[in-house]
Scaffold this motif. Structure first.
Motif, PDB file in Angstrom:
ATOM      1  N   LYS A  13      12.592   1.796 -16.653  1.00  0.00           N
ATOM      2  CA  LYS A  13      13.128   0.795 -17.588  1.00  0.00           C
ATOM      3  C   LYS A  13      12.295  -0.488 -17.540  1.00  0.00           C
ATOM      4  CE  LYS A  13      17.926   2.307 -17.852  1.00  0.00           C
ATOM      5  NZ  LYS A  13      19.335   1.947 -17.564  1.00  0.00           N
ATOM      6  N   ALA A  14      11.907  -0.901 -16.349  1.00  0.00           N
ATOM      7  CA  ALA A  14      11.068  -2.096 -16.204  1.00  0.00           C
ATOM      8  C   ALA A  14       9.704  -1.865 -16.851  1.00  0.00           C
ATOM      9  CB  ALA A  14      10.909  -2.467 -14.733  1.00  0.00           C
ATOM     10  N   ILE A 112      13.587   8.137 -19.507  1.00  0.00           N
ATOM     11  CA  ILE A 112      14.764   7.311 -19.197  1.00  0.00           C
ATOM     12  C   ILE A 112      16.028   8.023 -19.663  1.00  0.00           C
ATOM     13  CG2 ILE A 112      15.967   5.170 -19.833  1.00  0.00           C
ATOM     14  CD1 ILE A 112      13.097   3.846 -19.823  1.00  0.00           C
ATOM     15  N   GLN A 113      16.014   8.543 -20.892  1.00  0.00           N
ATOM     16  CA  GLN A 113      17.184   9.257 -21.405  1.00  0.00           C
ATOM     17  C   GLN A 113      17.506  10.476 -20.549  1.00  0.00           C
ATOM     18  OE1 GLN A 113      15.981  10.020 -25.453  1.00  0.00           O
ATOM     19  NE2 GLN A 113      16.769   8.072 -26.185  1.00  0.00           N
ATOM     20  N   ARG A 119      21.882  11.844 -14.373  1.00  0.00           N
ATOM     21  CA  ARG A 119      22.728  11.071 -13.440  1.00  0.00           C
ATOM     22  C   ARG A 119      24.174  11.061 -13.892  1.00  0.00           C
ATOM     23  NH1 ARG A 119      19.334   5.892 -11.258  1.00  0.00           N
ATOM     24  NH2 ARG A 119      17.707   7.133 -10.279  1.00  0.00           N
ATOM     25  N   HIS A 120      24.374  10.937 -15.195  1.00  0.00           N
ATOM     26  CA  HIS A 120      25.733  10.936 -15.726  1.00  0.00           C
ATOM     27  C   HIS A 120      26.400  12.281 -15.430  1.00  0.00           C
ATOM     28  CE1 HIS A 120      29.122  10.002 -18.288  1.00  0.00           C
ATOM     29  NE2 HIS A 120      28.954  11.162 -18.905  1.00  0.00           N
ATOM     30  N   SER A 121      25.658  13.356 -15.644  1.00  0.00           N
ATOM     31  CA  SER A 121      26.195  14.692 -15.369  1.00  0.00           C
ATOM     32  C   SER A 121      26.497  14.863 -13.883  1.00  0.00           C
ATOM     33  CB  SER A 121      25.208  15.766 -15.811  1.00  0.00           C
ATOM     34  OG  SER A 121      25.042  15.714 -17.197  1.00  0.00           O
ATOM     35  N   ALA A 122      25.607  14.372 -13.047  1.00  0.00           N
ATOM     36  CA  ALA A 122      25.798  14.502 -11.600  1.00  0.00           C
ATOM     37  C   ALA A 122      26.973  13.669 -11.116  1.00  0.00           C
ATOM     38  CB  ALA A 122      24.532  14.096 -10.857  1.00  0.00           C
ATOM     39  N   ASN A 123      27.130  12.484 -11.692  1.00  0.00           N
ATOM     40  CA  ASN A 123      28.216  11.597 -11.263  1.00  0.00           C
ATOM     41  C   ASN A 123      29.559  12.013 -11.830  1.00  0.00           C
ATOM     42  OD1 ASN A 123      26.481  10.010  -9.782  1.00  0.00           O
ATOM     43  ND2 ASN A 123      26.178   8.525 -11.418  1.00  0.00           N
TER      44      ASN A 123
END
Length: 139
Positions: A13-14, A112-113, A119-123
């Motif tokens: 992102k940076a 990034i996507q 991460r969303h799936s893992a969390n």
């Protein structure tokens, strides 16, 4: 593999923000030479020349480099940016600056996507549904 404790998603992102703000076109950094993708970015472990250099093998970006390219002097130049397998190095050899920056932007957005989605799936995972039901007699 990597001793870099920085978060890869945050780094990408940076990097995207740096590219979007024209960071590689900023001649104030080194007017005497072109800016090199990743190497002349604040995301690089060796961006601050006043600090002792770190080996590229310590960088979190190394996980994006194909295993057979990780021993290169500047391995981040060999990250595949598209389905054709074009890399920063291949753009340096046969592309234009605009083509390289366009491919880099697209790759960064896609990477990034992908990381955010994984991460969303893992969390979150798939929600578990627990139902308690009693059979009812219908007459």
């Amino acid at each position: 593999m990597s001793n870099d404790k920085r978060d890869l998603l945050t780094m990408l992102k940076a990097e995207l923000e740096f590219v979007e703000k024209g960071g590689y076109r900023n001649t104030n950094l080194s007017a005497w030479r072109p800016q090199f993708i990743f190497q002349d970015s604040p995301t690089c472990l060796n961006f601050d020349s006043t600090q002792p250099p770190s080996p590229c093998s310590d960088c979190a970006m190394l996980q994006l480099v194909p295993p057979d390219q990780r021993s290169r002097k500047v391995p981040c130049r060999y990250i595949p940016l598209n389905e054709q397998g074009e890399t920063i190095e291949s753009f340096y050899r046969s592309g234009t600056r605009d083509e390289l920056e366009s491919a880099l932007r697209k790759w960064l957005v896609t990477a990034i996507q992908h990381l955010e989605k994984s991460r969303h799936s893992a969390n979150c995972g798939e929600p578990e549904i627990h139902v308690r039901a009693k059979a009812m007699r219908v007459d």
